[in-house]
Design an enzyme around this catalytic site. Sequence first.
Site, PDB file in Angstrom:
ATOM      1  NE  ARG A 240      -4.247  -1.480   0.135  1.00 39.47           N
ATOM      2  CZ  ARG A 240      -4.379  -2.546  -0.663  1.00 39.47           C
ATOM      3  NH1 ARG A 240      -3.429  -2.869  -1.528  1.00 39.47           N
ATOM      4  NH2 ARG A 240      -5.473  -3.279  -0.615  1.00 39.47           N
ATOM      5  CD  GLU A 269      -3.253   2.777  -5.388  1.00 42.71           C
ATOM      6  OE1 GLU A 269      -2.012   2.716  -5.294  1.00 42.71           O
ATOM      7  OE2 GLU A 269      -3.993   1.783  -5.508  1.00 42.71           O
ATOM      8  CG  HIS A 287      -3.078  -1.114  -6.896  1.00 44.98           C
ATOM      9  ND1 HIS A 287      -3.552  -0.515  -5.759  1.00 44.98           N
ATOM     10  CD2 HIS A 287      -3.070  -2.457  -6.621  1.00 44.98           C
ATOM     11  CE1 HIS A 287      -3.824  -1.445  -4.852  1.00 44.98           C
ATOM     12  NE2 HIS A 287      -3.535  -2.635  -5.357  1.00 44.98           N
TER      13      HIS A 287
HETATM   14  C1  8YV Z   1      -7.096  -5.224  -5.652  1.00 44.97           C
HETATM   15  C2  8YV Z   1      -5.368  -5.294  -3.746  1.00 44.97           C
HETATM   16  O1  8YV Z   1      -6.994  -5.205  -7.030  1.00 44.97           O
HETATM   17  O2  8YV Z   1      -6.350  -7.265  -2.920  1.00 44.97           O
HETATM   18  C3  8YV Z   1      -5.848  -6.189  -2.654  1.00 44.97           C
HETATM   19  O3  8YV Z   1      -5.729  -5.798  -1.473  1.00 44.97           O
HETATM   20  O4  8YV Z   1      -4.685  -4.370  -3.502  1.00 44.97           O
HETATM   21  C4  8YV Z   1      -5.707  -5.567  -5.175  1.00 44.97           C
HETATM   22  O5  8YV Z   1      -5.496  -6.904  -5.461  1.00 44.97           O
HETATM   23  C5  8YV Z   1      -7.712  -3.965  -5.187  1.00 44.97           C
HETATM   24  O6  8YV Z   1      -7.676  -3.791  -3.834  1.00 44.97           O
HETATM   25  C6  8YV Z   1      -9.179  -3.888  -5.679  1.00 44.97           C
HETATM   26  O7  8YV Z   1     -10.068  -4.453  -4.788  1.00 44.97           O
END
Ligand code: 8YV
Length: 320
Positions: A240, A269, A287
Site C-alpha cells: 500500500r 492513488e 496497482h
Molecule cells: C485489488 C489489492 O486489485 O487485494 C488487494 O488488497 O490491492 C488488489 O489486489 C484492489 O484492492 C481492488 O479491490
Amino acid sequence: MPDKHRILCTRRMPPNVEARLGRDYDANLNPDDRIHSADSLLAASEGRDGILCAGGDPLSAEVIERLPDRIRILATYSVGYEHIAVEAAKARGIVVTNTPDVLNDATADIAMLCLLGAARRGAEGDRMVRAGEWVGWHSTMMLGVHVTGKRLGIFGMGRIGRAVARRARGFDMEIHYHNRSRLAPALEDDAIWHDTPESLLAVSDFLSINAPSTPTTRRFLNADRIAHLPDGAVVVNTARGDLVDDDALITALRSGKVAAAGLDVFAGEPNLDLRYRALENTFLLPHIGSASLETRDAMGYCCLDNLDAFFAGGPCPNAL
Ligand code: 8YV
C-alpha cells in the site's frame, strides 16, 4: 424455490465472476464501473442483503453505521481491507470477508517485476527505445544495480512476502525479513529474522514492502528509516502506498541514497505524487499486483464462496 439473496456489487467484475454472481444471486451490477461516493453507496444498498465491494470503496465507520439493517455481509474483492471499518461492521453484526491467498503469486510476480524493473532500469530503457534515442551499444550504457547474490529485506513476511522470498531465492538473493513475530522454521525457510525494522533495513540492499496498511505500518518508510538502508538500495512497494513517506523517498531517490524504486502502489492513488513521474530512477505501475485474469477470477470466486457460505448459514472461509 426461495428468492435469491440480493447483492450490491460496487464495481464491474470480470465476466466469469459476474456470470456466477448473476446465476446465484439477485445482483445489482455496475456495468459502467462508476465509483461510489458514500451517499451513492448507501442509496444503492437499500433493499440489499449484502455488498460485494472492492478496495477504495468508502466503508468508513460513519457509512457502516448508516447501512440499511438488512445488509449482513461485506465481501471485499481484495486481500487488503483498510477501506472497511471492520470493528464498526462487527458492532452491527455485519460479517466482513476478504480474499487472501488467491493473489499471492500474481502480486509476488509484480514485486519481482518492480524489483528487476527498478534495478535494471526497465522503464528508462523502454522509453529510450520508443523515443528513438537508442543510438547503439556501448559498455557503460544503462548500467543498473546487480541483483544476484544481494540481500533482500522483506517487510511483512505474510503469504505475499513469502511468495516474494520464494521467487527471489531463484535469483540467488539472501532473504531477510521483519514481521510482527518470527515465523516457524518451515515457513521461514532459512530467511533471516530481524526483530526490528531498523535491523532489517541495515542489511536491505533491496527492500520489498509487503505489509498491510494499519495505523502502525503507515509511513513505515520515513526519512529516519531510509537512513538505515545501505547507500544505493532499491525499494519495492507492492503493498500500500501509505506505508511510504513520499517526501522522504523522493528526497532519497534524488540524492541517490536510494538508487531506484519500483512502485505498484501509491498514497492517494491514482493521484500519485507527481514528482515520482519526473524521476528517471523510478519504475511505476498502476496497482496491477493482482491483475491477471486467473487471479481476478479467483478473487471473485473467493468472494462468492464467502457469500454462499454465509447465506447457507455456515462459517465463512475468510471472515475477518
Ligand atoms: C485489488 C489489492 O486489485 O487485494 C488487494 O488488497 O490491492 C488488489 O489486489 C484492489 O484492492 C481492488 O479491490
